[in-house]
Design a protein around this motif. Sequence first.
Motif, PDB file in Angstrom:
ATOM      1  N   ALA A 203       0.911  -1.336  -0.106  1.00  0.00           N
ATOM      2  CA  ALA A 203       0.468   0.284  -0.249  1.00  0.00           C
ATOM      3  C   ALA A 203       1.241   0.760   0.244  1.00  0.00           C
ATOM      4  CB  ALA A 203      -1.234   0.146   1.415  1.00  0.00           C
ATOM      5  N   ALA A 204       0.222   2.116  -1.292  1.00  0.00           N
ATOM      6  CA  ALA A 204       0.799   3.310  -1.427  1.00  0.00           C
ATOM      7  C   ALA A 204       0.599   4.344  -1.483  1.00  0.00           C
ATOM      8  CB  ALA A 204       2.380   3.278  -1.667  1.00  0.00           C
ATOM      9  N   PRO A 205       0.825   5.543  -0.497  1.00  0.00           N
ATOM     10  CA  PRO A 205      -0.030   7.097  -1.316  1.00  0.00           C
ATOM     11  C   PRO A 205      -0.327   7.019  -3.254  1.00  0.00           C
ATOM     12  CG  PRO A 205       2.162   7.567  -0.001  1.00  0.00           C
ATOM     13  CD  PRO A 205       1.746   6.261  -0.304  1.00  0.00           C
ATOM     14  N   VAL A 206       1.078   6.405  -3.844  1.00  0.00           N
ATOM     15  CA  VAL A 206       2.043   6.781  -5.040  1.00  0.00           C
ATOM     16  C   VAL A 206       2.759   5.867  -5.654  1.00  0.00           C
ATOM     17  CG1 VAL A 206       3.736   8.311  -6.296  1.00  0.00           C
ATOM     18  CG2 VAL A 206       2.229   9.130  -4.094  1.00  0.00           C
ATOM     19  N   VAL A 207       1.592   5.673  -7.004  1.00  0.00           N
ATOM     20  CA  VAL A 207       2.548   4.318  -7.702  1.00  0.00           C
ATOM     21  C   VAL A 207       2.774   5.229  -8.745  1.00  0.00           C
ATOM     22  CG1 VAL A 207       1.470   2.674  -9.324  1.00  0.00           C
ATOM     23  CG2 VAL A 207       0.314   2.798  -7.206  1.00  0.00           C
ATOM     24  N   ILE A 208       3.659   4.412  -9.498  1.00  0.00           N
ATOM     25  CA  ILE A 208       4.381   5.089 -10.966  1.00  0.00           C
ATOM     26  C   ILE A 208       4.853   4.048 -11.607  1.00  0.00           C
ATOM     27  CG2 ILE A 208       6.138   5.979 -11.563  1.00  0.00           C
ATOM     28  CD1 ILE A 208       7.179   7.501  -9.136  1.00  0.00           C
ATOM     29  N   ASP A 209       3.576   4.195 -13.184  1.00  0.00           N
ATOM     30  CA  ASP A 209       4.186   3.503 -13.604  1.00  0.00           C
ATOM     31  C   ASP A 209       4.585   3.953 -14.693  1.00  0.00           C
ATOM     32  OD1 ASP A 209       3.234   1.806 -16.074  1.00  0.00           O
ATOM     33  OD2 ASP A 209       1.162   2.176 -16.065  1.00  0.00           O
ATOM     34  N   VAL A 210       5.615   2.589 -15.112  1.00  0.00           N
ATOM     35  CA  VAL A 210       6.910   3.053 -15.834  1.00  0.00           C
ATOM     36  C   VAL A 210       7.026   1.704 -16.210  1.00  0.00           C
ATOM     37  CG1 VAL A 210       8.511   5.040 -15.136  1.00  0.00           C
ATOM     38  CG2 VAL A 210       8.665   3.323 -13.998  1.00  0.00           C
ATOM     39  N   ALA A 211       6.378   1.008 -16.777  1.00  0.00           N
ATOM     40  CA  ALA A 211       6.407  -0.448 -17.835  1.00  0.00           C
ATOM     41  C   ALA A 211       6.688  -0.241 -18.994  1.00  0.00           C
ATOM     42  CB  ALA A 211       4.983  -1.230 -16.777  1.00  0.00           C
ATOM     43  N   GLY A 212       7.603   0.246 -19.921  1.00  0.00           N
ATOM     44  CA  GLY A 212       7.115   0.408 -20.622  1.00  0.00           C
ATOM     45  C   GLY A 212       6.010  -0.217 -21.439  1.00  0.00           C
ATOM     46  N   PRO A 213       6.541  -0.848 -22.543  1.00  0.00           N
ATOM     47  CA  PRO A 213       5.222  -1.220 -23.564  1.00  0.00           C
ATOM     48  C   PRO A 213       4.643  -1.881 -22.951  1.00  0.00           C
ATOM     49  CG  PRO A 213       7.527  -2.547 -23.799  1.00  0.00           C
ATOM     50  CD  PRO A 213       7.413  -1.539 -23.066  1.00  0.00           C
ATOM     51  N   TRP A 214       4.263  -2.136 -21.618  1.00  0.00           N
ATOM     52  CA  TRP A 214       3.365  -2.255 -21.292  1.00  0.00           C
ATOM     53  C   TRP A 214       2.981  -1.392 -19.973  1.00  0.00           C
ATOM     54  CZ3 TRP A 214       7.894  -5.318 -21.598  1.00  0.00           C
ATOM     55  CH2 TRP A 214       7.408  -6.435 -22.067  1.00  0.00           C
ATOM     56  N   LEU A 215       2.814  -0.419 -20.340  1.00  0.00           N
ATOM     57  CA  LEU A 215       2.337   0.961 -19.675  1.00  0.00           C
ATOM     58  C   LEU A 215       0.855   1.120 -19.501  1.00  0.00           C
ATOM     59  CD1 LEU A 215       4.156   4.402 -19.972  1.00  0.00           C
ATOM     60  CD2 LEU A 215       1.768   4.307 -19.886  1.00  0.00           C
TER      61      LEU A 215
END
Length: 388
Positions: A203-215
């Motif tokens: 659990a976190a207040p921030v999620v960073i989506d840097v999944a490249g082609p799976w973004l």
Amino acid sequence: MRAADVVIVGAGVLGAAAAWQLSRAGHRVVIFDRGAPGREGSGTTAGNLHVQAVHTRRPGQEVPIDSARFLPLQRAASDRWESVEDDLGASVELRRSGGFTIAETPDQCQELKEKHTWEAAAGIPTEVLDGDAAREALPLLGPTVTAATWCASDGYANPLKVTPAYLAAAAGHGAELVPYAPVREIARRGGTWRVTAGTHTVAAPVVIDVAGPWLGEIAALAGIRLRMTPVAIQMHATVRAPVTMSHLVQHIGEGLSVKQVTAGNLLIGGGWPARALNLAGRSVTSVDSLLGNVALAVRVLPFIRDLRLLRAWAGPLAATPDEMPLIGEVPGEPGFLVAGGTYAFTFAPLWGETLRGLAEGAPPPVEIADLGPDRLMTQTKTHEGRQR
């Protein structure tokens, strides 16, 4: 379930750079990756540091990039690459040996002059040379080259060293990397995101989506629909050769980048497409692209014809429909950040710093308002009634 300040999805070069920035600022960071860190797009890239303007189209690319818009970002990223090895306390084979962008036709020569004007406005020093002056500066160039621009700041780094160096430095500040843990659920409850990957839930207040082609696939787990257009491009490497060429050579009108790396191999790229993108496995290289890319390289740099080709490989690229970078917070989804798009390797130090600022609520170091995810959204998600 355990708590963190930030969950990063994707341990490629962008995720690694963001993890280092955030963890050294004292944030508790957990990084999930579907496989081995840095082995997808970040590990299959050419590793070029593009400072002067690049060719506006990959072969088969329908929408040209906006070079004038890219250049201030390239300048800002270039400034940050200067300190990467000192910051990380590791060699990433960073070489700032300069680069030539060449032209072969009158229209391409005109494009070189136009981009030179944009580069000057962005504070990037470049010099326009005619064909003879270009061959005097780099005798390896072939007779078809009619003009070139020289930029002393162009260069490259080893992508197989950059991402691990960022991750190791982040781990030194307490960041936790969880490889081989595909994310399978993302949900928000109040002001907290819950991310489940493998057997882990954080659990976190921030999620960073840097999944490249799976973004786009990762964003969809949170109900966020983004119009991404991932592609697969390929690279070619010759056998090792004596040190022959120290500069990066690119083509302004056709897909080509060539450099000789530290090990002695010549790497030939330029964004030529692989046969097809396969996000479930490995994309397959295209023989037509191999022949076209290598033939172009031999035409521009004739000495390459005497080198044997060692291997070719394909790698996925997180492209967008407008071929512009993607970075920012998703509207209506507080704390859900995304970053990706073309030339992510060049932008990695800049985007890592930018993502930290976004996570902390600080102003970004460069203007990114027009690069946000709102332009790619196809629907708005509501979480009401779906919380657990």
